[in-house]
Design an enzyme around this catalytic site. Sequence first.
Site, PDB file in Angstrom:
ATOM      1  CD  GLU A  41      -2.300  -1.276   2.189  1.00  0.00           C
ATOM      2  OE1 GLU A  41      -2.826  -0.474   2.451  1.00  0.00           O
ATOM      3  OE2 GLU A  41      -4.115  -2.166   2.945  1.00  0.00           O
TER       4      GLU A  41
ATOM      5  CG  ASN B 258       0.007  -6.914  -1.590  1.00  0.00           C
ATOM      6  OD1 ASN B 258      -0.915  -7.602  -1.987  1.00  0.00           O
ATOM      7  ND2 ASN B 258      -0.853  -6.910  -0.619  1.00  0.00           N
TER       8      ASN B 258
ATOM      9  CG  HIS C 227      -9.425  -5.752   0.632  1.00  0.00           C
ATOM     10  ND1 HIS C 227      -9.920  -7.445   1.203  1.00  0.00           N
ATOM     11  CD2 HIS C 227      -8.339  -5.890   0.664  1.00  0.00           C
ATOM     12  CE1 HIS C 227      -8.721  -7.735   1.880  1.00  0.00           C
ATOM     13  NE2 HIS C 227      -7.355  -6.387   1.532  1.00  0.00           N
TER      14      HIS C 227
ATOM     15  CD  GLU D 120      -4.213  -8.200   1.725  1.00  0.00           C
ATOM     16  OE1 GLU D 120      -5.880  -7.276   2.050  1.00  0.00           O
ATOM     17  OE2 GLU D 120      -3.611  -8.088   1.914  1.00  0.00           O
TER      18      GLU D 120
ATOM     19  CG  ASP E 178     -12.251  -8.764   1.660  1.00  0.00           C
ATOM     20  OD1 ASP E 178     -12.372  -8.373   1.066  1.00  0.00           O
ATOM     21  OD2 ASP E 178     -12.026  -8.652   2.676  1.00  0.00           O
TER      22      ASP E 178
END
Length: 391
Positions: free
Chosen positions: A198, A239, A275, A309, A311
């Site tokens: 990030e 990432n 996400h 990651e 979701d």
Amino acid sequence: MVPSGAITHTGRSQPLSPLHSMRATLRCWATLCMTIVAACGGATSEPVSVKTCAQDPTQAKCVTVTPQVDSGLRFYATRNGRYMGTALDAAFGATSAYDALVSREFSLITAANAQKWQTIHPSRATYSYARADAMLAFAQANGMKMRGHTLAWQNQNPAWLINGAFPADTLAQILKDHISAVLTHYKGTIYAWDVVNEAFNANGTIAATIWSNALGRGYIETAFRAARAADPAALLFYNDYNLEYTGAKQDSAFVLIQDFKARGVPIDGIGFQAHFQINADGTGVPSKASLTSTFQRFAALGVKIHITELDVRVRTPGAAQLELTAQTQAYSDIVGACVAVPACEAIVVWGVTDTESWVPSTFPGYGSALLFDGGLSKKPTWTAVKTALGG
Ligand code: XIL
């Protein structure tokens, strides 16, 4: 010893079933055909990243795997030359039912918190590896790989680091020492590291972090070089979240990797956190076509793609059928886009069950974002992933 169900990178240490051999042969022919098409100037989606196993044996398609159980997602992922992964946190090791489900369904794990600075480097002179080591041992015993997460980030840093008021040169040395210590501890065992997490704002500028504030954007290169030096076999990833959407942030990540490749700074992959949020009208997730072209864009730089990651949250309680349908479609699209791009070799969901997910506490009013409910039952999202993996 290679445990039963183990994934190896030799491409030859485990006997192949006739079905596997046939698939492997077909894959070789497909690769060869694409190479010929590319050499003749024909259209191919990925001229740069399509490599044979001899050229790059670290590709997921080159591993030989004998899945233990043919009903788990890892079976379908493996058949497709992909890893199917999950993040592990407090629920890991708490019940044998949970652990058994993880080993049945997944071939890759990430520590959700156990390798972050706060956990693994609690005081300047102390490292605390026990929890992450237990996860690694579980992975190795069950023929799974482990992703490392993460080595330079703004969040979940220990107080000694945040409040240390270190001069820039000391801070750079602290970063290098941390990376060197952690990667030396795990040398040869971690498949891929999220080296920097990030680093960009939504508008594409460098995010203000403990690292960039003192060292400028050069901390990113420092971190990647330190990681390569400490464990040359580990794949090194940048990432971030919201890279799935075209725009300034995605462009900055692209330019970063392009620049690293041009200057020989080590980098092997890009992690799309993925996400996602389903809005009340069912929108929120890019289409499969858009995700595919984004993955192709990065694959053309010669890096691997991991969905790190994943979701997909919906409103809770009370999501309408339209939202739930959009959610299963989103899972299908992101997994389908990965399967469509040879360089995309791993899909990691951020937790196993909806109850352990970080979503409800981080995004109040949203939840139900994963593949299993709190009772360990499969959800329609699981079926969507299985189908997208060709199951
Ligand atoms: C989250 C964890 O899941 C939570 O348990 C923790 O409280 C906060 O961090 N991006 C990342 C992950 O890279 O490390 C974050 O994980 C989720 C967002």
